[in-house]
Design a protein around this motif. Structure first.
Motif, PDB file in Angstrom:
ATOM      1  N   LEU A   1      33.740  37.753  42.510  1.00  0.00           N
ATOM      2  CA  LEU A   1      32.775  37.448  41.455  1.00  0.00           C
ATOM      3  C   LEU A   1      31.701  36.497  41.978  1.00  0.00           C
ATOM      4  O   LEU A   1      30.513  36.653  41.662  1.00  0.00           O
ATOM      5  N   CYS A   2      32.103  35.533  42.787  1.00  0.00           N
ATOM      6  CA  CYS A   2      31.119  34.621  43.393  1.00  0.00           C
ATOM      7  C   CYS A   2      30.162  35.389  44.310  1.00  0.00           C
ATOM      8  O   CYS A   2      28.954  35.121  44.321  1.00  0.00           O
ATOM      9  N   ARG A   3      30.698  36.326  45.062  1.00  0.00           N
ATOM     10  CA  ARG A   3      29.829  37.088  45.969  1.00  0.00           C
ATOM     11  C   ARG A   3      28.818  37.912  45.188  1.00  0.00           C
ATOM     12  O   ARG A   3      27.658  38.040  45.593  1.00  0.00           O
TER      13      ARG A   3
ATOM     14  N   THR B   1      30.401  36.253  29.883  1.00  0.00           N
ATOM     15  CA  THR B   1      29.492  35.759  30.918  1.00  0.00           C
ATOM     16  C   THR B   1      30.236  35.478  32.218  1.00  0.00           C
ATOM     17  O   THR B   1      31.435  35.144  32.219  1.00  0.00           O
ATOM     18  N   VAL B   2      29.507  35.582  33.331  1.00  0.00           N
ATOM     19  CA  VAL B   2      30.081  35.312  34.646  1.00  0.00           C
ATOM     20  C   VAL B   2      30.536  33.865  34.738  1.00  0.00           C
ATOM     21  O   VAL B   2      31.609  33.565  35.276  1.00  0.00           O
ATOM     22  N   GLU B   3      29.714  32.946  34.216  1.00  0.00           N
ATOM     23  CA  GLU B   3      30.067  31.523  34.285  1.00  0.00           C
ATOM     24  C   GLU B   3      31.374  31.246  33.562  1.00  0.00           C
ATOM     25  O   GLU B   3      32.233  30.497  34.063  1.00  0.00           O
ATOM     26  N   ASP B   4      31.540  31.846  32.379  1.00  0.00           N
ATOM     27  CA  ASP B   4      32.774  31.614  31.637  1.00  0.00           C
ATOM     28  C   ASP B   4      33.975  32.255  32.326  1.00  0.00           C
ATOM     29  O   ASP B   4      35.089  31.713  32.282  1.00  0.00           O
TER      30      ASP B   4
ATOM     31  N   ALA C   1      37.291  30.331  33.707  1.00  0.00           N
ATOM     32  CA  ALA C   1      38.667  30.733  33.404  1.00  0.00           C
ATOM     33  C   ALA C   1      39.481  30.852  34.691  1.00  0.00           C
ATOM     34  O   ALA C   1      40.638  30.406  34.754  1.00  0.00           O
ATOM     35  N   TYR C   2      38.872  31.452  35.718  1.00  0.00           N
ATOM     36  CA  TYR C   2      39.565  31.513  37.007  1.00  0.00           C
ATOM     37  C   TYR C   2      39.881  30.107  37.509  1.00  0.00           C
ATOM     38  O   TYR C   2      40.964  29.844  38.042  1.00  0.00           O
ATOM     39  N   GLY C   3      38.926  29.204  37.336  1.00  0.00           N
ATOM     40  CA  GLY C   3      39.124  27.836  37.788  1.00  0.00           C
ATOM     41  C   GLY C   3      40.313  27.174  37.125  1.00  0.00           C
ATOM     42  O   GLY C   3      41.051  26.395  37.755  1.00  0.00           O
TER      43      GLY C   3
ATOM     44  N   ILE D   1      40.598  37.815  31.364  1.00  0.00           N
ATOM     45  CA  ILE D   1      39.420  37.202  31.994  1.00  0.00           C
ATOM     46  C   ILE D   1      38.253  38.178  32.001  1.00  0.00           C
ATOM     47  O   ILE D   1      37.101  37.808  31.734  1.00  0.00           O
ATOM     48  N   ASN D   2      38.524  39.439  32.278  1.00  0.00           N
ATOM     49  CA  ASN D   2      37.450  40.436  32.322  1.00  0.00           C
ATOM     50  C   ASN D   2      36.821  40.671  30.960  1.00  0.00           C
ATOM     51  O   ASN D   2      35.698  41.176  30.867  1.00  0.00           O
TER      52      ASN D   2
END
Length: 807
Positions: free
Chosen positions: A142-144, A108-111, A115-117, A103-104
C-alpha cells in the motif's frame, strides 16, 4: 432364559440430518457439469442447514466459507469466517482473511495504513507473528502504491523479520533490494532467505546455483543444482536441460573426463539394450520377415549431449573419443536435416522454417568440427553470413573466423570474429584462440574466462574453462565474494538436500481412524496430523513447503456386493495455519465418507462394510492419470480398517418394517426410513424384479400415508434421504406427499430433491415462507428449472439416489 439382545447402536437424529443436508449440497453440485455462482450459493444454504444440527462443527463452517467464496458472496463468506474464528481461534488463515477484509473495507489509504499500524504496533502484539508478517507485507504494498518508498521498505523488512516463511515477502525483498545492491554477497543472502521461505521451490535452488557458478563456486553450485533436479524429478517435470547442466557442473568440479565417461557409458548402455530387445523380438518371431538387424550405431544421443561429449573429449585430450563423437554428431544432424526436408515428417513446419533450421544446423556442425580441429575435407558449402538465417548470422561470421584460424590466417580470423556479436560464444572463444596463437597468454586466459562467466553451464563454457586452466597451469581462483557466498551456502542445513526424495526428514504425516467402527448411519471420521520436524519453521499451504492438501482414497469392501469402482475420494485441506514452528503440528478431524462413498455404505446396510483410507499429501496424477501419488516432498499414510455396522431394519420383512414406520419414534423411526431407502434402491429380492417392485410399492404407499403425522425432524430426514420417482418409479406416492409439505425445515430438502416444474407446489410454498433462506433456495431452484439447468430431481438423483439406482 434367553439372553438379552443389545439394542442397535443409533446415530442421533441431529447427526443424520446434518449429514443428509451436507450430502445434498455435495450431490447437487455434482449434478452440475459447470457450476455457476447460484449453484454454489444453493450449496452454501444447504451446508448452513447442516450446521444447524452440528453447531460446533468447524469443518462445516469451512465448507460454507468455500461455497460462498465460489459464489462470489464476500459478505456471507466473512460472516462465516467470524463464526469459524470463534470455533477455532488458532486458525491463523481465517484470522488473516478477516482482518484483511476489514482493513480493505476502509475507504481512504491513510485510514487503512493507520489500521495496519495498529495491528503492527504494540496493540497487535498478541497476534501470531505469521499473521502480522502478512499484514506488514500488505502495508508495504500500500505504501508503494502511494509512492512512499520509506514506508514500503520499513514494512517489507518488518514482514521478513516477523516470519521467515512468508515467501511473498522474501521474494519481494529479493527482487526489490537485489536491484539496488552492488554487493553480490548481500544479494546472495537475500536468495538464501528466499530459500528458507520455501526450501522445495526448484527455481530458488536454480537461482542459488547460478549465483554460485557466477563466482566460480562450482562445487556448491552443483549441490543446489542437484537439489533442484531432485525436486523436479519428484514432480515428474525434470527436463533434459537440467541433465546437461549436471554434466557441465561435473566438468567444472571433477574435470572433463567425468561427463565424457558418463555420456559414453549411457550411450553404450542404450545401444546394448536396443540390440538386446531386437534379438528378443527376433527370437519371438515378431519382427517383419527380412528386416535387417538393428544397427547400434543408429542409436545416438540428443544433440546437446553430443556437444558436451565432443567438447569434453577435446578438452580431455581424447582424440579417439573426438572422432567417434564427431561421427555420431554429424550423423544426428544429417538425420535431422533429412527429416526437415520431408513435408510428411516435419509436421506443421513450413518449408522456409525447415530450411532455416537446416542451415543453422549445418553452421553448427561446421563450428564444432573447427573447434575440435577436424574440418571436413569435402564439406558441403555452408551458409555464408549473407545467406545465413537471421538468428545464425553471428555464428556464420564466427565459422568464417574459425576457418581462417585453423588455416593459420590470424588477422583474417580476428577480422571475421569482429563481425559477430560481442556476446557470441563462438566469437569469444575464437578471439581467445587468436590471442593464444599470438603468444598473449594473459589475454587468452582473460577471454576464455569471460566466456565461462557468460555461459558457465554450456558445453562451450566447460571447454573454455578447461582451455583457460591449461593456459594458466591451474584452476581459476575463486573471488572474495565467491568465498563468502560459498560459506553462506554451506550453512544451509543438510536436510534441505533430501527434502524432495525423503520428505520424512522434515515432516510427519499420520492418518488415523477416530473410531474403529461406526453405526449404520454414523460418520467414519479420520484424524489427519502433520508435524514439522525440521530445524526451521516451515510454511503451510497448497503451494508451500508443507503441502496442506490431502486426498483420502477409499478402499471399500461391501460384503453383499462390490462397489469399489463407485467409491470416491475426499479432498481435505489442512489450511488452518500459515506456518509451523519446529515440533508444531496441525491436526484435523474430518468426515472421511462424506460423499458418495459413505452414501454407498449406508445404502448397502444389509451387511457390514469395511473400508480403509490412503492419505496422499500434495497428491498428483500418476502415469496416464490411472493412479495418484504423493506430490514432491510429500508423504502418504493409511488408516486401519474401519467397520460400518449393518442396519438391522434392512433385514425386516416388509410388513415388519411398515409396522416400525407406524410405531417407532425418534432415532428408531429415522433408522426405519433408512431401511426403506435401502429396500427401494438396493436389490433385496434376489433378482426377482416383480417381487422387488411389489416391495417398493408397499413401502412407498406406507411412507406416503404416514408422512403427514411424523414430527418435523423425521419428515426432514425422509425428504432428504428417500428416493424420488425419477429413479424408483414406485416412489411416486412419496413425491406426492412431500410436495404437499408446508413447513420450512422439510421444505429445504423437498425443494432440492423433488420439483421438476417452476410451479411445483413445494416451490410455491417455499416462496411464501417467512424464512428468507428458504425463499432464496426456492428462487434458485425455480430459475434453474426455468433455464433447463439440471437439479437433483431433473437429473434423476435425489438425496436418496444421488448416484442413481443401485439395483
Amino acid at each position: 432364559m434367553q439372553p438379552a439382545v443389545a439394542a442397535p447402536q443409533r446415530t442421533p437424529a441431529a447427526t443424520v440430518l446434518s449429514n443428509a443436508f451436507f450430502r445434498l449440497a455435495r450431490f447437487d453440485l455434482r449434478a452440475q457439469a459447470e457450476p455457476i455462482s447460484a449453484d454454489y450459493r444453493l450449496a452454501a444454504i444447504l451446508i448452513e442447514r447442516a450446521e444447524k444440527y452440528r453447531p460446533q462443527d468447524a469443518e462445516l463452517v469451512r465448507r460454507r466459507i468455500e461455497a460462498n467464496w465460489a459464489a462470489g458472496d464476500s459478505t456471507r463468506m466473512l460472516e462465516a469466517t467470524e463464526r469459524l474464528i470463534k470455533l477455532d481461534p488458532a486458525d491463523t488463515v481465517a484470522l488473516l482473511r478477516l482482518i484483511g477484509a476489514r482493513i480493505n473495507s476502509i475507504q481512504t489509504v491513510e485510514d487503512r495504513l493507520a489500521a495496519y499500524g495498529q495491528f503492527l504496533g504494540s496493540r497487535g502484539e498478541s497476534l501470531d507473528p505469521s499473521v502480522r508478517s502478512r499484514l506488514a507485507l500488505d502495508a508495504s504494498l500500500l505504501c508503494r502504491e502511494r509512492g512512499d518508498d520509506d514506508g514500503f521498505v520499513k514494512y517489507l523488512k518488518l514482514a521478513n523479520q516477523l516470519d521467515g516463511t512468508n515467501k511473498d515477502a522474501a521474494l519481494l525483498a529479493y527482487t526489490y533490494l537485489s536491484e539496488r545492491l552492488d554487493d553480490p554477497v548481500a544479494r546472495f543472502e537475500l536468495l538464501v532467505n528466499l530459500l528458507y521461505a520455501d526450501p522445495l521451490d526448484p527455481r530458488v535452488h536454480t537461482m542459488i546455483r547460478d549465483a554460485l557458478a557466477a563466482e566460480r563456486a562450482f562445487s556448491d553450485a552443483r549441490r543446489f543444482h542437484k537439489i533442484s533436479r531432485d525436486i523436479l524429478v519428484a514432480a515428474q517435470s525434470a527436463d533434459r536441460g537440467g541433465a546437461s547442466d549436471s554434466l557441465v557442473l561435473d566438468w567444472h568440479v571433477d574435470g572433463p573426463e567425468t561427463p565424457l565417461t558418463s555420456i559414453v557409458d549411457q550411450l553404450e548402455q542404450q545401444r546394448a539394450v536396443t540390440v538386446y530387445q531386437d534379438n528378443l523380438r527376433r527370437e519371438a518371431g515378431i519382427t517383419e520377415p527380412g528386416a535387417a538387424p538393428v544397427n547400434p550405431d543408429d542409436v545416438r544421443l540428443d544433440l546437446e549431449f553430443e556437444r558436451i561429449r565432443l567438447a569434453a573429449a577435446d578438452a580431455a585430450g581424447k582424440p579417439e573419443s573426438v572422432e567417434s563423437g564427431l561421427i555420431d554428431f554429424s550423423r544426428s544432424i544429417d538425420a535431422y536435416v533429412t527429416t526437415l526436408a520431408d513435408p510428411q515428417q516435419r509436421g506443421q513446419m513450413t518449408q522456409e522454417q525447415a530450411d532455416s533450421i537446416a542451415a543453422s544446423l549445418r553452421i553448427d556442425l561446421a563450428l564444432w568440427r573447427l573447434l575440435v580441429n577436424r574440418p571436413a575435407e569435402n564439406a558441403e558449402p555452408i551458409a555464408t553470413p549473407e545467406t545465413a538465417p537471421t538468428e545464425s548470422v553471428g555464428d556464420a561470421h564466427a565459422a568464417v573466423g574459425w576457418a581462417h584460424l585453423r588455416a593459420g590466417r590470424l588477422d583474417e580470423a580476428a577480422a571475421a570474429f569482429e563481425s559477430a556479436s560481442e556476446f557470441n560464444l563462438w566469437r569469444i572463444l575464437g578471439m581467445g584462440e587468436v590471442a593464444a596463437a599470438r603468444g598473449d597468454k594473459a589475454e587468452a586466459i582473460r577471454v576464455f574466462e569471460s566466456a565461462v562467466d557468460i555461459a558457465p553451464l554450456s558445453p562451450l563454457g566447460g571447454w573454455a574453462s578447461s582451455r583457460a586452466k591449461a593456459l594458466r597451469g591451474g584452476p581459476r581462483p575463486m573471488t572474495a565474494a565467491g568465498r563468502a557466498m560459498q560459506a553462506e551456502a554451506q550453512r544451509v542445513p543438510a536436510f534441505v538436500d533430501v527434502m524432495a526424495a525423503r520428505p520424512g526428514t522434515f515432516q510427519q504425516l499420520s492418518v488415523d481412524l477416530v473410531e474403529m467402527r461406526s453405526p449404520p448411519l454414523g460418520r467414519a471420521e479420520v484424524r489427519i496430523r502433520v508435524r514439522n520436524i525440521a530445524p526451521i519453521p516451515l510454511a503451510l499451504g497448497t503451494d508451500r513447503t508443507i503441502n496442506t492438501r490431502i486426498v483420502l482414497s477409499p478402499n471399500l469392501e461391501l460384503i453383499d456386493r462390490g462397489m469399489q469402482a463407485l467409491a470416491t475420494a475426499e479432498v481435505v485441506e489442512l489450511d488452518r495455519r500459515l506456518r509451523l514452528r519446529t515440533g508444531e503440528a496441525v491436526e484435523v478431524v474430518t468426515w472421511a465418507d462424506a460423499g458418495l462413498t459413505g452414501w454407498l455404505t449406508e445404502l448397502a446396510s444389509t451387511a457390514p462394510s469395511r473400508m480403509r483410507w490412503r492419505g496422499l499429501q500434495g497428491f498428483e496424477a500418476g502415469v496416464q492419470g490411472q493412479s495418484q501419488r504423493p506430490g514432491p516432498g510429500s508423504l502418504e499414510s493409511s488408516t486401519a480398517t474401519h467397520l460400518r455396522l449393518p442396519l438391522p431394519e434392512s433385514h425386516l420383512a416388509v410388513a415388519d418394517l411398515i409396522q416400525q414406520l407406524e410405531t417407532a419414534s425418534g432415532d428408531d423411526l429415522i433408522a426405519a426410513i433408512a431401511a426403506v431407502r435401502t429396500k427401494m434402491l438396493f436389490d433385496v429380492a434376489g433378482g426377482d424384479d416383480a417381487a422387488a417392485a411389489r416391495v417398493r410399492t408397499e413401502l412407498a404407499e406406507a411412507v406416503a400415508r404416514l408422512y403427514p403425522a411424523w414430527p418435523v425432524a423425521v419428515r426432514t430426514a425422509a425428504a432428504a434421504m428417500l428416493p424420488s420417482s425419477r429413479s424408483a418409479p414406485e416412489a411416486a406416492p412419496i413425491d406426492a406427499a412431500l410436495r404437499a409439505e408446508t413447513e420450512a425445515e422439510p421444505l429445504f430438502a423437498v425443494v432440492v430433491t423433488r420439483p421438476t416444474t417452476v410451479d411445483d407446489p413445494s416451490i410455491v410454498a417455499a416462496l411464501a415462507s417467512d424464512d428468507p433462506l428458504l425463499r432464496e433456495l426456492a428462487g434458485i431452484q425455480r430459475s434453474r428449472i426455468a433455464a433447463g439447468r439440471p437439479t437433483l430431481a431433473t437429473s434423476g438423483a435425489s438425496g436418496g439416489d444421488a448416484a442413481g439406482p443401485a439395483r
